[in-house]
Design an enzyme around this catalytic site. Sequence first.
Site, PDB file in Angstrom:
ATOM      1  N   ILE A 118     -33.751 -63.052  67.620  1.00 23.87           N
ATOM      2  CA  ILE A 118     -34.191 -63.512  68.938  1.00 23.87           C
ATOM      3  C   ILE A 118     -34.206 -62.284  69.839  1.00 23.87           C
ATOM      4  CG2 ILE A 118     -31.805 -64.135  69.508  1.00 23.87           C
ATOM      5  CD1 ILE A 118     -32.823 -66.244  71.403  1.00 23.87           C
ATOM      6  N   SER A 119     -35.303 -62.091  70.562  1.00 24.06           N
ATOM      7  CA  SER A 119     -35.442 -60.897  71.396  1.00 24.06           C
ATOM      8  C   SER A 119     -34.460 -60.912  72.556  1.00 24.06           C
ATOM      9  CB  SER A 119     -36.872 -60.790  71.949  1.00 24.06           C
ATOM     10  OG  SER A 119     -37.794 -60.550  70.918  1.00 24.06           O
ATOM     11  N   GLN A 120     -34.166 -59.720  73.069  1.00 24.87           N
ATOM     12  CA  GLN A 120     -33.229 -59.626  74.180  1.00 24.87           C
ATOM     13  C   GLN A 120     -33.828 -60.240  75.443  1.00 24.87           C
ATOM     14  OE1 GLN A 120     -34.058 -55.399  73.175  1.00 24.87           O
ATOM     15  NE2 GLN A 120     -32.875 -55.130  75.028  1.00 24.87           N
TER      16      GLN A 120
END
Length: 272
Positions: A118-120
């Site tokens: 999951i992207s930041q």
Amino acid sequence: MCEEGTRSVRARGEPSPKVIEPAPVRRLTVGLVGAFLWAIGLTSLAHPAVAQNEPYEDVREEMVRRYIASVHPLLEPIDDQEVIEALRAVPRHEFVPRELRDAAYLNQPLPIGHGQTISQPYIVALMTQLLELDPGDRTLEIGTGSGYQAAVLAEIVDSVFTIEIIEPLATSAWARLRRLGYAAVRAKHGDGYFGWPEHGPFDGIVVTAAATHIPPPLVEQLAVGGRMVIPVGPPFRTQQLMLLEKRTDGSVAQRSVAPVAFVPFTRGEPER
């Protein structure tokens, strides 16, 4: 703009889309390698401690204050209030594995299984802001992952379509989004390279994996005046986060926003 600051599209009652059969492509993976933000020192900031009984709302608010709403001199600021409220509203801890929930509100990518992340939060906020969405806009996401980006989009717009190539991720993300009340999100398992033409054109398209080139089918499905955000560049090296906008004559303007490092947008047999 929503009168109450954050626009919720939950419980609209849209019917569940069918998860389609595997398409002959590999996963359009989700995730940002944190090298760029680590290099400028953002992720080295002290993060809010997550006590076992502390409400996640408090930790999420601290995440928004530290990493989203504040201005860093080396980053494009997040100043769209709808985007800030969306990050404030979405329970990010629901989109990471249970054993990682105490790390959910750090400004860094986290693994979600199947070799994906999951992207930041800052990158999710930036890509969402670049789309300049209005509530009535129709939006397409390529690479559902855990469903977090789709949920953020659904806090702003009435209609979100998202495609995932890894079948277990597609299935779990759809179930998660339904459980959390994001009924306006329609998801399918399939080849994101070709978009979802029967539901286009789209006012906003966000691609969450680095492509070596911009897929022509996605450009074709972009509405006049619509925007697309996509990382472009070689795999496992620095890429450029590109912003495209379709003009009234059908031509496309584009500019580079920031250096990023996403995992590759690849083709072939889907991963299991």
